[in-house]
Design a protein around this motif. Structure first.
Motif, PDB file in Angstrom:
ATOM      1  N   SER A  20       0.855  -1.179   0.000  1.00 58.53           N
ATOM      2  CA  SER A  20       0.000   0.000   0.000  1.00 58.53           C
ATOM      3  C   SER A  20       0.896   1.235   0.000  1.00 58.53           C
ATOM      4  O   SER A  20       1.689   1.435   0.922  1.00 58.53           O
ATOM      5  N   ALA A  21       0.789   2.042  -1.035  1.00 56.07           N
ATOM      6  CA  ALA A  21       1.629   3.233  -1.178  1.00 56.07           C
ATOM      7  C   ALA A  21       1.033   4.387  -0.381  1.00 56.07           C
ATOM      8  O   ALA A  21      -0.080   4.851  -0.662  1.00 56.07           O
ATOM      9  N   HIS A  22       1.783   4.851   0.600  1.00 54.25           N
ATOM     10  CA  HIS A  22       1.331   5.904   1.505  1.00 54.25           C
ATOM     11  C   HIS A  22       1.036   7.211   0.759  1.00 54.25           C
ATOM     12  O   HIS A  22       1.845   7.680  -0.034  1.00 54.25           O
ATOM     13  N   THR A  65       5.157  -1.171  14.443  1.00 57.25           N
ATOM     14  CA  THR A  65       6.247  -1.973  14.996  1.00 57.25           C
ATOM     15  C   THR A  65       5.969  -3.450  14.748  1.00 57.25           C
ATOM     16  O   THR A  65       4.811  -3.857  14.611  1.00 57.25           O
ATOM     17  N   LEU A  66       7.033  -4.234  14.719  1.00 57.84           N
ATOM     18  CA  LEU A  66       6.900  -5.671  14.506  1.00 57.84           C
ATOM     19  C   LEU A  66       6.308  -6.348  15.740  1.00 57.84           C
ATOM     20  O   LEU A  66       6.592  -5.961  16.873  1.00 57.84           O
ATOM     21  N   LYS A  67       5.499  -7.359  15.496  1.00 62.03           N
ATOM     22  CA  LYS A  67       4.865  -8.135  16.564  1.00 62.03           C
ATOM     23  C   LYS A  67       5.322  -9.592  16.480  1.00 62.03           C
ATOM     24  O   LYS A  67       5.894 -10.023  15.469  1.00 62.03           O
ATOM     25  N   HIS A  84      -8.158 -16.357  11.303  1.00 65.83           N
ATOM     26  CA  HIS A  84      -9.552 -15.902  11.214  1.00 65.83           C
ATOM     27  C   HIS A  84      -9.857 -15.250   9.867  1.00 65.83           C
ATOM     28  O   HIS A  84     -10.827 -14.509   9.722  1.00 65.83           O
ATOM     29  N   GLY A  85      -9.003 -15.553   8.886  1.00 63.21           N
ATOM     30  CA  GLY A  85      -9.277 -15.113   7.514  1.00 63.21           C
ATOM     31  C   GLY A  85      -9.023 -13.648   7.240  1.00 63.21           C
ATOM     32  O   GLY A  85      -9.506 -13.107   6.242  1.00 63.21           O
ATOM     33  N   MET A  86      -8.254 -13.003   8.118  1.00 65.80           N
ATOM     34  CA  MET A  86      -7.991 -11.575   7.947  1.00 65.80           C
ATOM     35  C   MET A  86      -6.582 -11.339   7.415  1.00 65.80           C
ATOM     36  O   MET A  86      -5.677 -12.153   7.616  1.00 65.80           O
ATOM     37  N   THR A  87      -6.401 -10.215   6.733  1.00 61.80           N
ATOM     38  CA  THR A  87      -5.113  -9.830   6.175  1.00 61.80           C
ATOM     39  C   THR A  87      -4.285  -9.091   7.221  1.00 61.80           C
ATOM     40  O   THR A  87      -4.807  -8.237   7.934  1.00 61.80           O
ATOM     41  N   VAL A  88      -2.995  -9.428   7.293  1.00 62.15           N
ATOM     42  CA  VAL A  88      -2.088  -8.754   8.227  1.00 62.15           C
ATOM     43  C   VAL A  88      -1.383  -7.610   7.500  1.00 62.15           C
ATOM     44  O   VAL A  88      -0.659  -7.824   6.529  1.00 62.15           O
ATOM     45  N   THR A  89      -1.601  -6.388   7.980  1.00 63.06           N
ATOM     46  CA  THR A  89      -0.948  -5.214   7.393  1.00 63.06           C
ATOM     47  C   THR A  89      -0.012  -4.581   8.422  1.00 63.06           C
ATOM     48  O   THR A  89      -0.409  -4.324   9.560  1.00 63.06           O
ATOM     49  N   LEU A  90       1.221  -4.349   8.005  1.00 60.51           N
ATOM     50  CA  LEU A  90       2.202  -3.678   8.858  1.00 60.51           C
ATOM     51  C   LEU A  90       2.523  -2.312   8.268  1.00 60.51           C
ATOM     52  O   LEU A  90       2.823  -2.190   7.079  1.00 60.51           O
ATOM     53  N   GLY A  91       2.466  -1.288   9.097  1.00 63.68           N
ATOM     54  CA  GLY A  91       2.875   0.041   8.665  1.00 63.68           C
ATOM     55  C   GLY A  91       4.370   0.208   8.866  1.00 63.68           C
ATOM     56  O   GLY A  91       4.855   0.204  10.002  1.00 63.68           O
ATOM     57  N   THR A  92       5.101   0.329   7.780  1.00 62.97           N
ATOM     58  CA  THR A  92       6.554   0.509   7.890  1.00 62.97           C
ATOM     59  C   THR A  92       6.956   1.966   7.720  1.00 62.97           C
ATOM     60  O   THR A  92       8.141   2.299   7.749  1.00 62.97           O
ATOM     61  N   GLY A 113       4.699 -13.626   8.870  1.00 63.10           N
ATOM     62  CA  GLY A 113       3.280 -13.748   8.575  1.00 63.10           C
ATOM     63  C   GLY A 113       2.620 -12.457   8.146  1.00 63.10           C
ATOM     64  O   GLY A 113       1.387 -12.333   8.183  1.00 63.10           O
ATOM     65  N   ILE A 114       3.411 -11.492   7.731  1.00 66.75           N
ATOM     66  CA  ILE A 114       2.863 -10.211   7.278  1.00 66.75           C
ATOM     67  C   ILE A 114       2.464 -10.318   5.815  1.00 66.75           C
ATOM     68  O   ILE A 114       3.250 -10.753   4.980  1.00 66.75           O
ATOM     69  N   ASN A 115       1.238  -9.921   5.515  1.00 70.69           N
ATOM     70  CA  ASN A 115       0.707 -10.018   4.151  1.00 70.69           C
ATOM     71  C   ASN A 115       0.895  -8.745   3.334  1.00 70.69           C
ATOM     72  O   ASN A 115       1.091  -8.805   2.130  1.00 70.69           O
ATOM     73  N   ARG A 116       0.821  -7.587   4.020  1.00 72.79           N
ATOM     74  CA  ARG A 116       0.814  -6.316   3.289  1.00 72.79           C
ATOM     75  C   ARG A 116       1.622  -5.269   4.040  1.00 72.79           C
ATOM     76  O   ARG A 116       1.632  -5.251   5.266  1.00 72.79           O
ATOM     77  N   TYR A 117       2.291  -4.411   3.270  1.00 70.54           N
ATOM     78  CA  TYR A 117       3.094  -3.344   3.860  1.00 70.54           C
ATOM     79  C   TYR A 117       2.563  -1.987   3.417  1.00 70.54           C
ATOM     80  O   TYR A 117       2.376  -1.747   2.216  1.00 70.54           O
ATOM     81  N   ALA A 118       2.339  -1.110   4.377  1.00 64.85           N
ATOM     82  CA  ALA A 118       2.011   0.286   4.095  1.00 64.85           C
ATOM     83  C   ALA A 118       3.311   1.068   4.190  1.00 64.85           C
ATOM     84  O   ALA A 118       3.885   1.203   5.270  1.00 64.85           O
TER      85      ALA A 118
END
Length: 282
Positions: free
Chosen positions: A39-41, A219-221, A232-240, A263-268
């Motif tokens: 995801s492009a900020h 932050t990383l978890k 639970h069928g949800m997408t993991v998004t991390l804000g970098t 396990g991160i699916n998407r990066y902002a």
């Protein structure tokens, strides 16, 4: 010289001229927002292209096919939804004062400033203009609503332009997420849940988790936290944006591949081109 059949020539012509742009989507191709990795900020501003501009979104989509772009949405004085991050216009345009005091006509008299504070020929776009553009493009939007009073207005526009499968609405609290969900349970949501406690409340809510991307913070978890979200069928998004982007810039963007293993699916991110190159090489 060997003879070439007419049929072969026709096939060649079709392959060269009949396929159209790679960024277009066919009528029967259903978008899959869950598969988007980046995801492009603020739409992906780069040299010459300011944040939250239609021209910037077009440029970003050319750089990375199938990308998501985060944009900021706020209302004008006369209730028109436009792209604007700040409450005031001074930083991003050649206008001054608060957005809420300007009509759309007055906003359109101004021009956007680029990242170097230089005047461009680009104007503040309306959300309708953005939705009209994305209808036949292989892109996705993450909508950061700056005024909670227009949640319903945004959802209505999503449905009016039939871009539900290509958009998500960002919510920063569970109550906001439930508010949007109650209005339209089929709208894709980005829900902030950066702790196990908030995640548990989300899972116990009435929200349809199949429509949720969980924004886990900046932050990383632990890996188990991301796994619970995915279970639970949800997408993991991390804000970098900020700290993690800067770490990657210093150490090399290949670190995104290490983070993906958690396990991160998407990066902002603010570095969408570099991140795309890194995760495409794994």
């Amino acid at each position: 010289m060997k003879k070439v059949s007419i049929g072969v020539l026709i096939l060649v012509a079709i392959s060269l001229f009949g396929c159209g742009s790679a960024s277009k989507i066919t009528a029967d191709a259903k978008p899959n927002i869950k598969s988007v990795r980046i995801s492009a900020h603020r739409g992906g501003p780069v040299a010459g292209f300011p944040e939250n501009a239609l021209e910037t979104l077009i440029n970003t989509s050319k750089n990375v096919n199938g990308i998501m772009m985060e944009i900021d949405v706020a209302p004008t004085f006369d209730g028109v939804l436009v792209l604007m991050h700040d409450k005031k216009l001074d930083r991003t345009t050649n206008l001054t004062g608060f957005l809420k005091d300007y009509s759309l006509e007055a906003i359109k008299d101004g021009f956007l400033l680029n990242e170097d504070n230089e005047l461009t020929n680009f104007k503040v776009p309306t959300l309708k203009e953005i939705f009209n553009w994305i209808q036949n493009e292989n892109v996705y939007l993450s909508l950061d609503i700056k005024d909670k009073t227009v949640f319903h207005q945004v959802v209505d526009l999503i449905n009016q332009f039939e871009v539900r499968e290509k958009t998500e609405v960002i919510t920063y609290s569970l109550s906001d997420a439930e508010y949007v969900h109650d209005y339209d349970p089929e709208i894709n949501l980005s829900v902030s849940a950066g702790s196990e406690g908030i995640l548990k409340k989300l899972l116990n809510s009435k929200i349809n988790t199949s429509k949720v991307s969980v924004f886990t913070g900046l932050t990383l978890k632990p890996k188990r936290f991301y796994k619970e979200i995915q279970n639970h069928g949800m997408t993991v998004t991390l804000g970098t944006i900020g700290n993690l982007d800067n770490k990657a810039k210093a150490r090399g963007f290949q670190v995104f591949n290490d983070w993906s293993k958690l396990g991160i699916n998407r990066y902002a991110t603010d570095y969408y081109v570099e991140v795309n190159k890194a995760i495409s090489k794994k």
